[in-house]
Design an enzyme around this catalytic site. Sequence first.
Site, short mmCIF file in Angstrom:
data_model
loop_
_atom_site.label_atom_id
_atom_site.label_comp_id
_atom_site.label_asym_id
_atom_site.label_seq_id
_atom_site.Cartn_x
_atom_site.Cartn_y
_atom_site.Cartn_z
N THR A 1 -0.57 4.50 5.07
CA THR A 1 -1.88 3.87 5.11
C THR A 1 -2.05 2.93 6.29
OG1 THR A 1 -1.03 2.24 3.52
CG2 THR A 1 -2.33 4.07 2.65
N GLY B 1 0.82 -1.21 0.00
CA GLY B 1 0.00 0.00 0.00
C GLY B 1 0.85 1.25 0.00
N GLU C 1 -5.04 33.92 -10.44
CA GLU C 1 -6.00 33.12 -9.69
C GLU C 1 -7.43 33.40 -10.14
OE1 GLU C 1 -4.81 30.82 -8.00
OE2 GLU C 1 -2.75 31.56 -8.00
#
Length: 693
Positions: free
Chosen positions: A247, A243, A466
Site C-alpha cells: 500500500t 497497512g 464453469e
Amino acid sequence: MANPRNPNKKPPKLPRPPMRRTDPGKGDGPNWRGVVLFLGMASLLLLAFYAHQSQTAASTRELSFAEFEGYLKEGRVKEVTLNVEPAANVRWLSGKFTPPEGMKRAVRTDAQGLTGFKVTVDLEFKRDLEQLLAANGFPNVSQKVIDNSMWQALAGTLPFVLFILIMYFFFRQQIRMAGKSAFSFGKSKARILSKDKNKVTFADVAGIEEAKDEVSEIVEFLRDPKKFQKLGGRIPKGILMVGPPGTGKTLLAKAIAGEADVPFYGISGSDFVEMFVGVGASRVRDMFEQGKKTAPCLIFIDEIDAVGRSRGHGLGGGHDEREQTLNALLVEMDGIDTAEGVIIIAATNRKDVLDPALLRPGRFDREVHINLPDVKGREEILKVHAKKVKASPEVCWSTLARSTPGFSGAELANVINEAALLAARRDAEAITQKDLEEARDKVRYGRERRSLAMSDEQKKLTAYHEAGHALLNIVLEHTDPLHKVSIIPRGPALGVTMMLPTEDRYGYGKRKVTDDLCVAMGGRVAEEMFLGDISSGASGDIKMATWYAKKMVCEWGMSGRMGMVEYGDHEDYVFLGREIGRSRGYSEQTAREIDEEVHQIVNGAYERAKKILGEHRETVEKIAAALLEYETLDGSQVEEIVKHGRILNPPPKGLSAPSAPTPSEPLPANRPVEKIKDKGTILPGLEGAPAGA
C-alpha cells in the site's frame, strides 16, 4: 548572460569540465600501481640474481680433489686461495688454472687462457694439503674467511616476505575493513538518506492523501516549529504506519526523506538482530546517539515487527535477544534519558503482534492507517506509474481504476508493467486498453496456459463446471456483474469464471453473500447433474465457502440459531506464542452447534443451487456447448444465451475473446430477462468466490 540582439536566444551551454580520473593508488580498492611496480622490481632482482649465478657458474669450474691434484702436478694451476666459512664449517680451494684442450669449449677463459676453479676439501682427511701445495710451487697459500650467515638468513626468509607482501597488495582493502569492523558489531546500521540519493517526493505518492497529510505535518513542524509551539503543541515522538502489504508505507517514508530538510536515517527491523547477544540493544543505543548529535532528525524503521514483537510470548527458555533489543528501544523512545528532537517513523503490516508498551502515546503518538486505495486513489496511482511507460492516447485510466477493486498500489504498478511487457512482446509502439485489460486479468487470475494438454472429457467437465457458475451468477439478483467465463487453464485453475464488482465494497450484506455462496456451489452441482460424476475441481469453492460460512456464524452474527455472539478471538494471522495455551472461549457443546450450523448453511446453498440449475437445464447445456466451441465467453455473450438462447455476437473460435472493456460509467448490475428473488431461508455465503475448476 542574454544576447542583447536577440533576447529570446538562450545562452550557449558551457562545456562540461573533464571528469577527473581517480588515482588507483589512492582509492579504497587494491593499489594496482603499487602491485605492478612491486612485481616489476621483484622480477628484475630475480633476473639479475639468476644472471649472476649463471655467469659465475659458466666462468668457474667445479673440480674434484683428484682432478685438482692432477692439474696441480701437471703445472696447470696458477693461483690458489684457501676459503674458510666458520658458520657452515666448510673449506674450499679457489683460484685459476689452465684447462686442457677438451675442457676449453665448456668453460669461459680470460685473455690469458685461464679459468676459475673451486675444490671442496676436508682438512680432517687432507692433513698433508700444505705439503702438497708447497711441493708444487705454492708454499704460502693465502687464507680467506667468509661469513655468509646474514645472506643465508635473508635467502631463507625472502620468499615468505615476498608472499606476504603480495597478499597484502591484493587484499589490502579487506584487511582494512576487517580492522575497522572488528569492534563495530554494536554500531548502528542506519543509513542516512539525502536529497541527492533519494528523488522520491510527495508528488510521487498517490492514493493515500490522508496519510500523506499526517506525515507532511511532521515535515512542516520540523521546518517551522514555532508555528505549532506558540499554541502549546509539541512534536509527536513517533508515527506508526500500519497497512496491508503493497500500500506504499516504505514509499511514503522515502517521500518524507525527499521532502525533509533534516537528516533522515533509514534502517530495517531485522538489522538490529544479530547472532551475538546484546548487539541489537547496542545498535539501538548507537542509533539514537547518532540522532541526538544531528537533532532534529527522522529515523525510519521498516518492518518494526521484526524487533517489536510482544514480550513474554517466546517459546522455550533462555535469554531472548529480541526482547532485550525491544527494551532498549522502549527506553530510548520514552525513558529516563529521552532523546529530544528525534522522531521515529515505523512501518508494519502486523500490528497485532507488536508489544502494547510500544504502541502507547509517548512512544508512538500517532497511528497512520494506510488502507487499500479507493477508485479515485487507484486512478491517481495508475497515472503516477503511467509516466514511466508509453501509453496510447485512447487509454482511459479511470476505466481501469473502476475495474480493479481491491488492488494495492504495488499490484497496480505490476498491472502496468505486465501491460508494457505484453505490448513489447507483440512489437507495439504503445500500450493499449486491451493490453491493460489482459494484464489485469493476468495479475488477478494468472496467465492463460494454452499449452496444457487437456482431454475432451476434461474439457467437457470444465465447461459444465464453469457453466454452472456463470448461470447462477446471471440469474441471481445480488451478485457482481459477470466479466468473462473461460475453460482455458489460467493460473492454478483449469477454468475460471470472472466477476467484477460495480464499486468498492467495505461491508458484506446478507443477501449478497447468500447469492455468492450459491454461485460457489454451482460448479459442483453442474458436474453431478449433467455428467453424473464429481471431481476435485470444486475444492477451492468448498474451502472458501466453508470459511465464509464460519465467518457468518462466529463473527458476523447472521445465524438465527447462534445469535449475535462472537465465538473465539479471530485474527487474520496466527501468532504462535500467543495461541499456545489459549482456550477457545466456548464449550464443546457450542462448538458442535457451530459445526452443525456451518454444515447446514453450506448444504442449504448446495440445495438451492441444485434447484435453480434444474430449472435452467437447457440454458446450462447451451452455455457449456458454447464454451466448448469458443473456449472463452464475455459476460454479455452469456447473457445473450440466457435471454435469447443463442449468442448474437459470437467470438472467434479457438481464440480467447477480448477482455470486456469497462465502460466509463459505473458498471451495471446483471439484468437478465427474469431475476430469481430470494425465497425461504436466506443463507450466508461467499463474496467474490473465484469459481474455477
